[in-house]
Scaffold this active site. Structure first.
Site, short mmCIF file in Angstrom:
data_model
loop_
_atom_site.label_atom_id
_atom_site.label_comp_id
_atom_site.label_asym_id
_atom_site.label_seq_id
_atom_site.Cartn_x
_atom_site.Cartn_y
_atom_site.Cartn_z
N HIS A 6 28.33 9.11 39.47
CA HIS A 6 28.28 10.36 38.74
C HIS A 6 27.41 11.38 39.48
O HIS A 6 26.19 11.27 39.51
CB HIS A 6 27.72 10.09 37.34
N HIS A 48 27.20 20.96 39.47
CA HIS A 48 27.49 20.55 38.10
C HIS A 48 27.96 21.72 37.26
O HIS A 48 28.85 21.58 36.42
CB HIS A 48 26.25 19.92 37.48
#
Length: 328
Positions: A6, A48
């Site tokens: 991730h 992100h």
């Protein structure tokens, strides 16, 4: 069972940095996950969010002070500096930093060391590490806020499809899977590319593109048998928030599985869960990350997104061995 790093090994290095991706590969990740946004000149980069004050040193650059603005992104007002207002050359003058310094203080030792990587560079890292380690390592990008970028004339789907073709990745071979929260974005991609597609599902609310076109359905509606069948017409993987598979009790412990994994499998969808993190604030009240992963992997999920890929890889190995003993 797949281990998806991730944002790289973001539990150990600032997220979306070459160091995080390389460490994730070394720790056993099957896929590296870059979140993708677009620069002013149409280059896909790994951040992100498109607002970058929390993950770069942009606020320390006086030359960019006048680019601090407020925008509506995903239906919410956000103030800061945005990737789409910078060319790639300008973005290259910035350096990455840890997004959660209070929680991951050791990661701040790597602040300022690396630039923001492009999608092409993440692909190159995966290929280099795959060759070095002698095993396949794929790319699992998420296109972020696609409705927002489409309104700006920076359609992420087209930009990504173009790069996949240019990099020789436009096939269903498994080297790339693409994820999004917005079904319309995945539907566009389904006719642009042959790679597997992943429908992300949050625990609350609805896809932003649904609200934009007056569709009253929520994420919960997409998890009904009819909703899962619809997802299976354009995607191959369901990626729900993990609490939708095993919810927390009032005391913060893990409850009983909901049956979502089996329902998704019946609809022909693999299931990848997000996100597993080792820090206490993210964990069930009565177990560590190892225990949490063991519980979730026992439900039959097909993959997990993890900030600590080494812990996830070890849990997958244990689960596979356990199942092998049972089958024998």
């Amino acid at each position: 069972m797949l281990v998806i790093a991730h944002r790289g090994a973001s539990g150990y290095r600032p997220e979306h940095t070459p160091a995080a991706y390389r460490l994730a590969a070394a720790q056993g990740a099957d896929y590296l996950e870059p979140d993708l946004v677009a620069t002013l000149d149409g280059v896909l980069v790994a951040r992100h969010e498109n607002e970058i004050s929390g993950t770069t040193d942009v606020a320390d650059h006086p030359v960019f002070a006048d680019r601090r603005v407020t925008k509506i992104v995903g239906g919410e007002a956000v103030t800061g500096w945005f990737v789409e207002d910078f060319t790639l050359a300008e973005l290259r003058t910035l350096r990455a930093r840890e997004r959660m310094p209070a929680l991951r203080a050791t990661n701040t030792a790597y602040d300022g060391l690396e630039a923001i990587p492009t999608f092409d560079e993440v692909v190159a890292i995966a290929r280099q590490e795959s060759a070095r380690l002698g095993r396949p390592i794929g790319i699992y990008p998420e296109i972020k806020h696609p409705s927002h970028f489409r309104r700006l004339g920076l359609p992420l789907e087209e930009l990504l499809a173009e790069r996949l073709v240019a990099l020789g990745l436009d096939s269903a071979g498994g080297e790339v899977m693409v994820q999004s929260f917005e079904p319309s974005s995945l539907r566009r991609l389904s006719v642009m590319t042959g790679v597997p597609l992943v429908q992300l599902i949050d625990a609350v609310g609805s896809p932003y593109d649904f609200a934009g076109r007056g569709d009253p359905r929520s994420y919960a509606d997409l998890l009904t048998p009819a909703g899962l069948r619809e997802i299976s017409t354009y995607a191959q993987v369901l990626a729900p928030y993990k609490d939708l598979v095993i919810p927390r009790t009032a005391s913060g412990r893990l409850g009983e599985p909901t049956g979502l994994v089996d329902a998704a499998h019946r609809a022909g969808l693999a299931v990848h869960l997000w996100t597993f993190r080792a820090e206490r604030r993210f964990l069930p009240s009565d177990m560590d990350l190892t225990g949490e992963l063991d519980r979730f992997l026992a439900t039959g999920v097909d993959g997990v997104f993890a900030d600590h890929p080494d812990v996830a890889a070890a849990a997958v190995t244990r689960t596979v061995r356990r199942k092998s003993r049972i089958s024998v």
